[in-house]
Design a protein around this motif. Structure first.
Motif, PDB file in Angstrom:
ATOM      1  N   PHE A 149      -6.775  -1.643  -2.408  1.00 48.36           N
ATOM      2  CA  PHE A 149      -6.933  -2.123  -1.033  1.00 48.36           C
ATOM      3  C   PHE A 149      -8.314  -1.760  -0.484  1.00 48.36           C
ATOM      4  N   THR A 150      -8.829  -0.606  -0.887  1.00 53.63           N
ATOM      5  CA  THR A 150     -10.158  -0.189  -0.432  1.00 53.63           C
ATOM      6  C   THR A 150     -11.226  -1.164  -0.897  1.00 53.63           C
ATOM      7  N   VAL A 151     -11.152  -1.566  -2.152  1.00 51.89           N
ATOM      8  CA  VAL A 151     -12.119  -2.537  -2.676  1.00 51.89           C
ATOM      9  C   VAL A 151     -12.001  -3.864  -1.930  1.00 51.89           C
ATOM     10  N   ASN A 159     -18.110  -0.702   7.561  1.00 52.14           N
ATOM     11  CA  ASN A 159     -17.921   0.576   8.245  1.00 52.14           C
ATOM     12  C   ASN A 159     -16.732   1.320   7.650  1.00 52.14           C
ATOM     13  N   VAL A 160     -16.932   2.597   7.346  1.00 45.12           N
ATOM     14  CA  VAL A 160     -15.886   3.378   6.684  1.00 45.12           C
ATOM     15  C   VAL A 160     -14.638   3.509   7.552  1.00 45.12           C
ATOM     16  N   LEU A 165      -9.001   2.067   8.475  1.00 49.80           N
ATOM     17  CA  LEU A 165      -7.946   1.501   9.324  1.00 49.80           C
ATOM     18  C   LEU A 165      -7.324   0.269   8.674  1.00 49.80           C
ATOM     19  N   ALA A 166      -8.162  -0.542   8.040  1.00 46.82           N
ATOM     20  CA  ALA A 166      -7.656  -1.746   7.375  1.00 46.82           C
ATOM     21  C   ALA A 166      -6.730  -1.384   6.225  1.00 46.82           C
ATOM     22  N   VAL A 167      -7.114  -0.355   5.471  1.00 46.70           N
ATOM     23  CA  VAL A 167      -6.277   0.083   4.348  1.00 46.70           C
ATOM     24  C   VAL A 167      -4.949   0.630   4.854  1.00 46.70           C
ATOM     25  N   ILE A 168      -5.016   1.450   5.905  1.00 51.71           N
ATOM     26  CA  ILE A 168      -3.798   2.079   6.424  1.00 51.71           C
ATOM     27  C   ILE A 168      -2.855   1.047   7.034  1.00 51.71           C
ATOM     28  N   PHE A 169      -3.388   0.247   7.950  1.00 50.36           N
ATOM     29  CA  PHE A 169      -2.524  -0.686   8.680  1.00 50.36           C
ATOM     30  C   PHE A 169      -2.370  -2.028   7.956  1.00 50.36           C
ATOM     31  N   GLY A 170      -3.494  -2.594   7.533  1.00 52.23           N
ATOM     32  CA  GLY A 170      -3.421  -3.867   6.828  1.00 52.23           C
ATOM     33  C   GLY A 170      -2.740  -3.738   5.480  1.00 52.23           C
ATOM     34  N   GLY A 171      -3.180  -2.742   4.715  1.00 52.75           N
ATOM     35  CA  GLY A 171      -2.564  -2.514   3.411  1.00 52.75           C
ATOM     36  C   GLY A 171      -1.106  -2.126   3.537  1.00 52.75           C
ATOM     37  N   GLY A 172      -0.820  -1.288   4.532  1.00 52.20           N
ATOM     38  CA  GLY A 172       0.570  -0.894   4.754  1.00 52.20           C
ATOM     39  C   GLY A 172       1.450  -2.067   5.136  1.00 52.20           C
TER      40      GLY A 172
END
Length: 232
Positions: A149-151, A159-160, A165-172
Motif C-alpha cells: 500500500f505504501t508503494v 508527503n510522508v 494517512l492514505a495507507v492507514i485509512f485508504g488501505g484499511g
C-alpha cells in the motif's frame, strides 16, 4: 534471482550497521539469555522467565516491524531511494528482496525462540512457541500489505504524512472491503479446513482467497513502482 540476492546483501550491509547492527546484536543476545534461563528447574521460575520471554520477543518483533516499514518507505521515496532509483534493478526484484529480507529477520528470531522452547519444555513453552510464530507471521503479513500500500499511495502523494494517512485509512478501507468479500464467498462454500497441531485450524478456502488478494496487491505495488521509475 542474482539481483534479489545482491539487494538483500546491500540492505543488510547498509541498514544493519551502526544503531541497527547494535539493535540486532543486543536483541539476539537478550533472546539467547532469556531462553537459556528458562532451562532452570526451580519451581515457577522457568515459567516466569518464559512469560518475560514472550513479552520480549513480541516487543522485539514489533519494533523491527515498525523500523522496517520506515526504512522501506525511505527506500522507495524519490528523496532517499538511491537503491531503486539509481541501480539497474527491476521493481519486482526490489520488492521481493525486501519481503525476503524481512522474512529472514522475523522468521529467524522466531525460529530461535521456537527451538529453545522445545528444549525448555516447561508448562508455558507451548504458549511461547505459539506467540513467537504467530507474531512473526502476523508482522510478515502486515509488512507485505503495508509495504504494498505504501508503494501504491506514494505514487500519488509525495508527503510522508499524506502517504501514512492514505495507507492507514485508504488501505484499511480497501482491506476491509476485500475481507468482506472473502467472508461472503466463504459462506457460499462448505467449510474446508486443515488442522496444524492441536491449536491451529486453517480455513483453506479463506486462505486461498487471501493469498490471491495478496498476489494482486503485490502485483499492483510492482506496477506502481514501475510507473514511478518511468516518471523519474
Amino acid at each position: 534471482m542474482k539481483n534479489i540476492i545482491n539487494i538483500i546483501k546491500y540492505n543488510f550491509a547498509k541498514y544493519n550497521m551502526g544503531v541497527g547492527k547494535v539493535f540486532y546484536i543486543i536483541g539476539l543476545i537478550l533472546i539467547l539469555l532469556v531462553n537459556i534461563s528458562t532451562f532452570t528447574r526451580i519451581p515457577y521460575v522457568s515459567e516466569i522467565l518464559s512469560f518475560i520471554n514472550i513479552g520480549f520477543v513480541a516487543t522485539f518483533l514489533a519494533v523491527n516491524f515498525i523500523t522496517s516499514i520506515v526504512i522501506f518507505y525511505k527506500q522507495v521515496s524519490r528523496e532517499e531511494g538511491r537503491l531503486i532509483f539509481t541501480f539497474p534493478i527491476k521493481s519486482w526484484e526490489f520488492i521481493m528482496a525486501k519481503f525476503i529480507e524481512f522474512i529472514i529477520i522475523q522468521g529467524g528470531f522466531a525460529v530461535i525462540v521456537y527451538l529453545f522452547s522445545l528444549i525448555s519444555a516447561n508448562s508455558v513453552s507451548s504458549l511461547v512457541r505459539l506467540v513467537s510464530i504467530s507474531t512473526a507471521l502476523g508482522t510478515i503479513v502486515a509488512y507485505i500489505f503495508i509495504a504494498s500500500f505504501t508503494v501504491i499511495f506514494s505514487s500519488y502523494f509525495s508527503n510522508v504524512v499524506l502517504v501514512t494517512l492514505a495507507v492507514i485509512f485508504g488501505g484499511g478501507f480497501i482491506q476491509s472491503i476485500v475481507e468482506g468479500v472473502i467472508w461472503a464467498v466463504t459462506r457460499v462454500f462448505p467449510y474446508v479446513y486443515m488442522r496444524v497441531g492441536t491449536l491451529i485450524e486453517v480455513d483453506l478456502i479463506k486462505t486461498l482467497l487471501s493469498l490471491a488478494w495478496t498476489g494482486v496487491l503485490v502485483y499492483m505495488a510492482i506496477y506502481h513502482l514501475d510507473k514511478k521509475l518511468d516518471i523519474i
